[in-house]
Design a protein around this motif. Structure first.
Motif, PDB file in Angstrom:
ATOM      1  N   THR A 103       7.366   8.511   5.991  1.00 24.87           N
ATOM      2  CA  THR A 103       6.036   8.798   5.345  1.00 24.87           C
ATOM      3  C   THR A 103       6.455   9.234   3.865  1.00 24.87           C
ATOM      4  N   ALA A 104       7.323   9.984   3.720  1.00 23.48           N
ATOM      5  CA  ALA A 104       7.833  10.414   2.282  1.00 23.48           C
ATOM      6  C   ALA A 104       8.210   9.017   1.512  1.00 23.48           C
ATOM      7  N   ARG A 105       9.173   8.355   2.253  1.00 32.12           N
ATOM      8  CA  ARG A 105       9.603   7.129   1.473  1.00 32.12           C
ATOM      9  C   ARG A 105       8.400   6.133   1.230  1.00 32.12           C
ATOM     10  N   ARG A 106       7.367   5.943   2.168  1.00 28.99           N
ATOM     11  CA  ARG A 106       6.253   5.132   1.912  1.00 28.99           C
ATOM     12  C   ARG A 106       5.313   5.457   0.806  1.00 28.99           C
ATOM     13  N   ASN A 107       5.293   6.899   0.521  1.00 30.45           N
ATOM     14  CA  ASN A 107       4.605   7.525  -0.444  1.00 30.45           C
ATOM     15  C   ASN A 107       5.420   7.242  -1.811  1.00 30.45           C
ATOM     16  N   ARG A 108       6.543   7.218  -1.730  1.00 30.46           N
ATOM     17  CA  ARG A 108       7.316   6.935  -2.990  1.00 30.46           C
ATOM     18  C   ARG A 108       7.248   5.615  -3.252  1.00 30.46           C
ATOM     19  N   LEU A 109       7.449   4.557  -2.417  1.00 28.98           N
ATOM     20  CA  LEU A 109       7.163   3.227  -2.667  1.00 28.98           C
ATOM     21  C   LEU A 109       5.813   2.757  -2.928  1.00 28.98           C
ATOM     22  N   LEU A 110       4.808   3.423  -2.361  1.00 27.70           N
ATOM     23  CA  LEU A 110       3.371   3.295  -2.801  1.00 27.70           C
ATOM     24  C   LEU A 110       3.077   3.645  -4.360  1.00 27.70           C
ATOM     25  N   GLY A 111       3.776   4.945  -4.765  1.00 27.30           N
ATOM     26  CA  GLY A 111       3.688   5.418  -6.195  1.00 27.30           C
ATOM     27  C   GLY A 111       4.166   4.335  -7.001  1.00 27.30           C
ATOM     28  N   GLU A 112       5.341   3.677  -6.650  1.00 29.00           N
ATOM     29  CA  GLU A 112       6.243   2.775  -7.460  1.00 29.00           C
ATOM     30  C   GLU A 112       5.227   1.760  -7.639  1.00 29.00           C
ATOM     31  N   TRP A 113       4.832   1.170  -6.517  1.00 24.87           N
ATOM     32  CA  TRP A 113       3.965  -0.349  -6.502  1.00 24.87           C
ATOM     33  C   TRP A 113       2.662   0.155  -7.441  1.00 24.87           C
ATOM     34  N   ALA A 114       1.888   1.442  -7.386  1.00 25.38           N
ATOM     35  CA  ALA A 114       0.741   1.723  -8.064  1.00 25.38           C
ATOM     36  C   ALA A 114       1.332   1.966  -9.662  1.00 25.38           C
ATOM     37  N   ALA A 115       2.263   2.343  -9.939  1.00 26.23           N
ATOM     38  CA  ALA A 115       2.791   2.636 -11.250  1.00 26.23           C
ATOM     39  C   ALA A 115       3.005   1.240 -12.007  1.00 26.23           C
TER      40      ALA A 115
ATOM     41  N   ASP B 218      -3.102  10.948   5.722  1.00 31.13           N
ATOM     42  CA  ASP B 218      -3.081  10.153   4.631  1.00 31.13           C
ATOM     43  C   ASP B 218      -4.095  10.137   3.366  1.00 31.13           C
ATOM     44  N   ASP B 219      -5.131  10.805   3.959  1.00 38.30           N
ATOM     45  CA  ASP B 219      -6.345  10.489   2.937  1.00 38.30           C
ATOM     46  C   ASP B 219      -6.062  11.184   1.291  1.00 38.30           C
ATOM     47  N   ASP B 220      -5.444  12.155   1.398  1.00 34.97           N
ATOM     48  CA  ASP B 220      -5.225  12.817  -0.002  1.00 34.97           C
ATOM     49  C   ASP B 220      -4.202  11.671  -0.722  1.00 34.97           C
ATOM     50  N   VAL B 221      -3.288  10.926  -0.130  1.00 38.87           N
ATOM     51  CA  VAL B 221      -2.392  10.014  -0.906  1.00 38.87           C
ATOM     52  C   VAL B 221      -3.416   8.792  -1.208  1.00 38.87           C
ATOM     53  N   LEU B 222      -4.054   8.380  -0.184  1.00 40.34           N
ATOM     54  CA  LEU B 222      -5.139   7.352  -0.362  1.00 40.34           C
ATOM     55  C   LEU B 222      -6.075   7.759  -1.656  1.00 40.34           C
ATOM     56  N   ARG B 223      -6.531   8.791  -1.732  1.00 37.23           N
ATOM     57  CA  ARG B 223      -7.597   9.274  -2.633  1.00 37.23           C
ATOM     58  C   ARG B 223      -6.761   9.173  -4.171  1.00 37.23           C
ATOM     59  N   LYS B 224      -5.427   9.724  -4.154  1.00 37.93           N
ATOM     60  CA  LYS B 224      -4.906   9.983  -5.672  1.00 37.93           C
ATOM     61  C   LYS B 224      -4.714   8.689  -5.797  1.00 37.93           C
ATOM     62  N   VAL B 225      -4.055   7.825  -5.132  1.00 40.65           N
ATOM     63  CA  VAL B 225      -3.532   6.385  -5.667  1.00 40.65           C
ATOM     64  C   VAL B 225      -4.943   5.629  -6.016  1.00 40.65           C
TER      65      VAL B 225
ATOM     66  N   SER C  89      -9.445  -0.079   0.466  1.00 41.66           N
ATOM     67  CA  SER C  89      -9.000  -0.782   1.792  1.00 41.66           C
ATOM     68  C   SER C  89      -7.611  -1.721   1.531  1.00 41.66           C
ATOM     69  N   GLU C  90      -7.449  -2.170   0.248  1.00 43.58           N
ATOM     70  CA  GLU C  90      -6.287  -2.738  -0.125  1.00 43.58           C
ATOM     71  C   GLU C  90      -5.292  -1.812  -0.246  1.00 43.58           C
ATOM     72  N   VAL C  91      -5.443  -0.467  -0.812  1.00 40.98           N
ATOM     73  CA  VAL C  91      -4.471   0.358  -0.915  1.00 40.98           C
ATOM     74  C   VAL C  91      -4.212   0.874   0.236  1.00 40.98           C
ATOM     75  N   ARG C  92      -4.915   1.017   1.444  1.00 46.13           N
ATOM     76  CA  ARG C  92      -4.715   1.378   2.662  1.00 46.13           C
ATOM     77  C   ARG C  92      -3.647   0.146   3.419  1.00 46.13           C
ATOM     78  N   MET C  93      -4.089  -1.018   3.217  1.00 47.60           N
ATOM     79  CA  MET C  93      -3.141  -2.076   3.593  1.00 47.60           C
ATOM     80  C   MET C  93      -1.923  -2.163   3.065  1.00 47.60           C
TER      81      MET C  93
END
Length: 105
Positions: A26-38, A63-70, A84-88
């Motif tokens: 989950t932590a790695r997923r969040n890092r990857l998500l942050g890199e994608w969004a950045a 995961d809602d807090d991460v979803l809301r932030k991104v 929904s695209e962020v969730r996918m």
């Protein structure tokens, strides 16, 4: 010790290991998500943003807090991506993170 005790301890060790691996994934997923969004937002500080996304996961369980932030940050920067695209993307990156951890990467 009985066979039952050995099995019980084995199940407990497996549970702890599974929980540890899921936390890491989950932590790695969040890092990857942050890199994608950045990348979508054109940020030069992708690593810094990725760390902020990882930290946002500690605000409350789930995961809602991460979803809301991104999703909020993407919307605020003018990037047209739905929740929904962020969730996918989160689901896709979680599977990728699990595979990376299993592979020892």
């Amino acid at each position: 010790m009985t066979t039952f005790d050995d099995r019980e301890q084995g199940f407990e060790r497996k549970f702890v290991l599974d929980q540890d691996l899921e936390f890491k994934a989950t932590a790695r997923r969040n890092r990857l998500l942050g890199e994608w969004a950045a990348g979508l937002m054109g940020l030069e500080t992708a690593e810094e943003y990725a760390r902020a996304v990882v930290k946002s996961d500690f605000e409350q369980p789930g995961d809602d807090d991460v979803l809301r932030k991104v999703a909020g940050d993407l919307k605020g920067s003018g990037v047209s991506v739905s929740e929904s695209e962020v969730r996918m993307k989160m689901d896709e990156l979680l599977a990728q993170a699990r595979e990376q951890i299993k592979a020892g990467a």
